[in-house]
Design a protein around this motif. Structure first.
Motif, PDB file in Angstrom:
ATOM      1  N   CYS A   9       1.717   0.809   1.803  1.00  0.00           N
ATOM      2  CA  CYS A   9       2.666   0.978   0.703  1.00  0.00           C
ATOM      3  C   CYS A   9       3.790   1.913   1.117  1.00  0.00           C
ATOM      4  CB  CYS A   9       1.980   1.508  -0.555  1.00  0.00           C
ATOM      5  SG  CYS A   9       1.248   3.150  -0.378  1.00  0.00           S
ATOM      6  N   ASP A  10       4.897   1.789   0.400  1.00  0.00           N
ATOM      7  CA  ASP A  10       5.992   2.739   0.569  1.00  0.00           C
ATOM      8  C   ASP A  10       5.545   4.093   0.040  1.00  0.00           C
ATOM      9  OD1 ASP A  10       7.686   0.704   1.446  1.00  0.00           O
ATOM     10  OD2 ASP A  10       8.606   0.410  -0.519  1.00  0.00           O
ATOM     11  N   THR A  13       4.700   4.889  -3.965  1.00  0.00           N
ATOM     12  CA  THR A  13       4.358   3.675  -4.711  1.00  0.00           C
ATOM     13  C   THR A  13       3.335   4.015  -5.789  1.00  0.00           C
ATOM     14  OG1 THR A  13       4.755   2.299  -2.766  1.00  0.00           O
ATOM     15  CG2 THR A  13       3.438   1.315  -4.529  1.00  0.00           C
ATOM     16  N   THR A  17       1.387  -0.549  -9.156  1.00  0.00           N
ATOM     17  CA  THR A  17       1.923  -1.551  -8.234  1.00  0.00           C
ATOM     18  C   THR A  17       0.861  -1.936  -7.210  1.00  0.00           C
ATOM     19  OG1 THR A  17       4.177  -0.749  -8.540  1.00  0.00           O
ATOM     20  CG2 THR A  17       3.744  -2.017  -6.525  1.00  0.00           C
ATOM     21  N   ILE A  18       0.138  -0.959  -6.699  1.00  0.00           N
ATOM     22  CA  ILE A  18      -0.931  -1.229  -5.741  1.00  0.00           C
ATOM     23  C   ILE A  18      -2.023  -2.066  -6.406  1.00  0.00           C
ATOM     24  CG2 ILE A  18      -2.716  -0.172  -4.283  1.00  0.00           C
ATOM     25  CD1 ILE A  18      -0.693   2.261  -4.048  1.00  0.00           C
ATOM     26  N   LYS A  45      -1.067   7.836   5.098  1.00  0.00           N
ATOM     27  CA  LYS A  45      -1.176   7.634   3.647  1.00  0.00           C
ATOM     28  C   LYS A  45      -2.326   8.422   3.030  1.00  0.00           C
ATOM     29  CE  LYS A  45       2.231   4.778   3.597  1.00  0.00           C
ATOM     30  NZ  LYS A  45       3.503   5.170   3.011  1.00  0.00           N
ATOM     31  N   LYS A 113       2.541  -9.216  -0.096  1.00  0.00           N
ATOM     32  CA  LYS A 113       3.484  -8.144  -0.431  1.00  0.00           C
ATOM     33  C   LYS A 113       3.893  -8.229  -1.890  1.00  0.00           C
ATOM     34  CE  LYS A 113       5.774  -8.381   4.020  1.00  0.00           C
ATOM     35  NZ  LYS A 113       7.047  -8.608   4.673  1.00  0.00           N
ATOM     36  N   ARG A 120       9.414  -0.072  -5.128  1.00  0.00           N
ATOM     37  CA  ARG A 120       8.443   0.330  -4.097  1.00  0.00           C
ATOM     38  C   ARG A 120       7.556  -0.860  -3.742  1.00  0.00           C
ATOM     39  NH1 ARG A 120      10.761   4.965  -2.923  1.00  0.00           N
ATOM     40  NH2 ARG A 120      10.482   6.647  -4.378  1.00  0.00           N
ATOM     41  N   ASN A 121       7.189  -0.950  -2.464  1.00  0.00           N
ATOM     42  CA  ASN A 121       6.409  -2.079  -1.964  1.00  0.00           C
ATOM     43  C   ASN A 121       4.966  -1.704  -1.675  1.00  0.00           C
ATOM     44  OD1 ASN A 121       8.562  -4.192  -1.496  1.00  0.00           O
ATOM     45  ND2 ASN A 121       9.428  -2.457  -0.380  1.00  0.00           N
ATOM     46  N   ALA A 122       4.072  -2.639  -1.982  1.00  0.00           N
ATOM     47  CA  ALA A 122       2.662  -2.523  -1.603  1.00  0.00           C
ATOM     48  C   ALA A 122       2.305  -3.775  -0.817  1.00  0.00           C
ATOM     49  CB  ALA A 122       1.775  -2.396  -2.831  1.00  0.00           C
ATOM     50  N   THR A 123       1.458  -3.621   0.180  1.00  0.00           N
ATOM     51  CA  THR A 123       1.012  -4.738   1.003  1.00  0.00           C
ATOM     52  C   THR A 123      -0.505  -4.710   1.068  1.00  0.00           C
ATOM     53  OG1 THR A 123       3.003  -4.492   2.352  1.00  0.00           O
ATOM     54  CG2 THR A 123       1.248  -5.864   3.250  1.00  0.00           C
TER      55      THR A 123
END
Length: 131
Positions: A9-10, A13, A17-18, A45, A113, A120-123
């Motif tokens: 994740c960014d 985040t 979102t996660i 992280k 993704k 904000r991005n989560a993968t």
């Protein structure tokens, strides 16, 4: 099914979102939260509030791997952008594979993704444990 989640994740985040990214990835492969037996990410992280909060709500312990360990894992979707920021070309895929102790043939979700409403991005990547 026994699975491992690899999470990236960014910075900053939110847990929501996660959680949404994980729910979408689980649904995509027909898995449930109860199937998750391992969760992993990069040691950068280890202090990420949203990631820690998400795992705590689920009762999951996250295993954090150093970039050098993640970088040694062969993955289907390496990223130069990820390497530039973390020192490894893969966080979520490599973390899922290390946590499950398998190779890339056992990756059932490669790199899901999600960009949250705040940008904000989560993968999420999912690997299957050996039967």
């Amino acid at each position: 099914m026994r699975i491992a989640l690899g999470l990236g994740c960014d910075r900053g985040t939110p847990a929501e979102t996660i959680a949404q990214a994980v729910a979408e990835a689980l649904a995509a492969c027909g898995a449930r939260h109860a199937d998750v037996v391992a969760v992993a990410s990069i040691d950068l992280k280890a202090d990420e509030a949203g990631l820690l909060s998400f795992a705590q709500v689920r009762g999951w312990q996250i295993r954090f791997y150093p970039a050098v360990g993640l970088a040694a894992v062969e993955v289907p979707n390496p990223s130069e952008t990820v390497r530039k920021h973390t020192g490894t070309p893969s966080v979520s895929e490599a973390a899922a594979l290390l946590a499950a102790g398998v190779d890339k043939t056992q990756l059932i979700i490669e790199k899901h993704k999600l960009r949250g409403p705040d940008g904000r991005n989560a993968t999420v990547s999912i690997a299957r444990f050996p039967q």
